[in-house]
Enzyme design. Sequence first.
Site, mmCIF file in Angstrom:
data_model
loop_
_atom_site.group_PDB
_atom_site.id
_atom_site.type_symbol
_atom_site.label_atom_id
_atom_site.label_comp_id
_atom_site.label_asym_id
_atom_site.label_seq_id
_atom_site.Cartn_x
_atom_site.Cartn_y
_atom_site.Cartn_z
ATOM 1 N N ASP A 243 0.837 -1.209 0.000
ATOM 2 C CA ASP A 243 0.000 0.000 0.000
ATOM 3 C C ASP A 243 0.870 1.256 0.000
ATOM 4 O O ASP A 243 0.566 2.239 -0.687
ATOM 5 C CB ASP A 243 -0.910 -0.011 1.228
ATOM 6 N N HIS B 33 -4.461 -3.535 6.558
ATOM 7 C CA HIS B 33 -4.298 -3.789 5.123
ATOM 8 C C HIS B 33 -5.662 -4.216 4.572
ATOM 9 O O HIS B 33 -5.934 -5.386 4.336
ATOM 10 C CB HIS B 33 -3.253 -4.870 4.888
#
Length: 368
Positions: free
Chosen positions: A194, A222
């Site tokens: 990410d 996440h």
Amino acid sequence: MEQEYIILLQKILVVLFSVTLFWKIIKHMCGLLIIEKEPVTVLVSGAAGQIGYALLPMIARGVMLGPDQPVIIHMLDIEPAAEALNGVKMELIDAAFPLLKDVVATTDVVEACQGVNIAVMVGGFPRKEGMERKDVLSNNVSIYKAQASALEQHAAPDCKVLVVANPANTNALILKEFAPSIPEKNITCLTRLDHNRALGQISEKLNVHVSDVRNVIIWGNHSSTQYPDINHASVKTTNGEESVRDAIANDNWLNTEFITTVQQRGATIIKARKLSSALSAASAACDHIRDWVLGTPKGTWVSMGVYSDGSYGIQPGIIYSFPVTCEKGQWSIVNGLKIDELSREKMDATAKELMEEKTLAYSCLIDD
């Protein structure tokens, strides 16, 4: 006079010959002193899958641990994948990687965890259509409970663990619960993917190289509640280094589209590829371990899912993504960053989701 020149020339030649010979002897002796590093044993679970297939050659080529670090790779997968796993082993052997000292392919978790220094846990139970979140968590609780016990008993005492399989934060928390002798600072989960996605979006928006952007942050889980934060990020431009927010000069884009693009990037790639983002996940796993083991560049931080110590008002007892710096194999949370109102709201929302996941996971443990 001519005789003197000849004698001088002979002396010069003798000196040059002696210096050359001495230099060769020194080089030879230095060569003898260069001792090859001891191999590091790296476990990859779910090794026959897509991410494993992308990750293994990166490890064997030195992308994860450096170009001078020999490795032994342990590959673990489930019994139905045994034949495919053996095929991956054959390919690794056929690639003739100079750093790869040995390959073990097994479906036995005890054999896979034996003497492991670094464990990259890619294997997990994926969510399938129609499945409830509790069903996914229940299956992963069973998997990570068993793998944690094997790591606890058979891995090296200083083993570093990176959980990639989703739900990554909660899988890492379960692993921590059932491997109590592994230090809590040695169990992490992957949010570097990410982090890298956020860097990529900023570099594209500003039309600069991705290496010119630094210090974005991924806060939290996440999942689609993660918060990509650019409030402390900077970028090198033709005018020198400036904040990303000033360089982009579009708060509306930064506070809306940028955030949702990073949050939903995995789903967007699945829609485009009809497969998950294996290559970028493998690359991010290498980045995560490399920086953890070898250190982050000075003045730069990265995002890692780590056990919360209460920093930034995040509840202890969950695995949460923070900005960290790494040195000598240890990570440290970057403290003292100013948190604005929007950030506080989003950081708390993703923490709330992680607390809910933790409660659900622990209820699965009771049912188990």
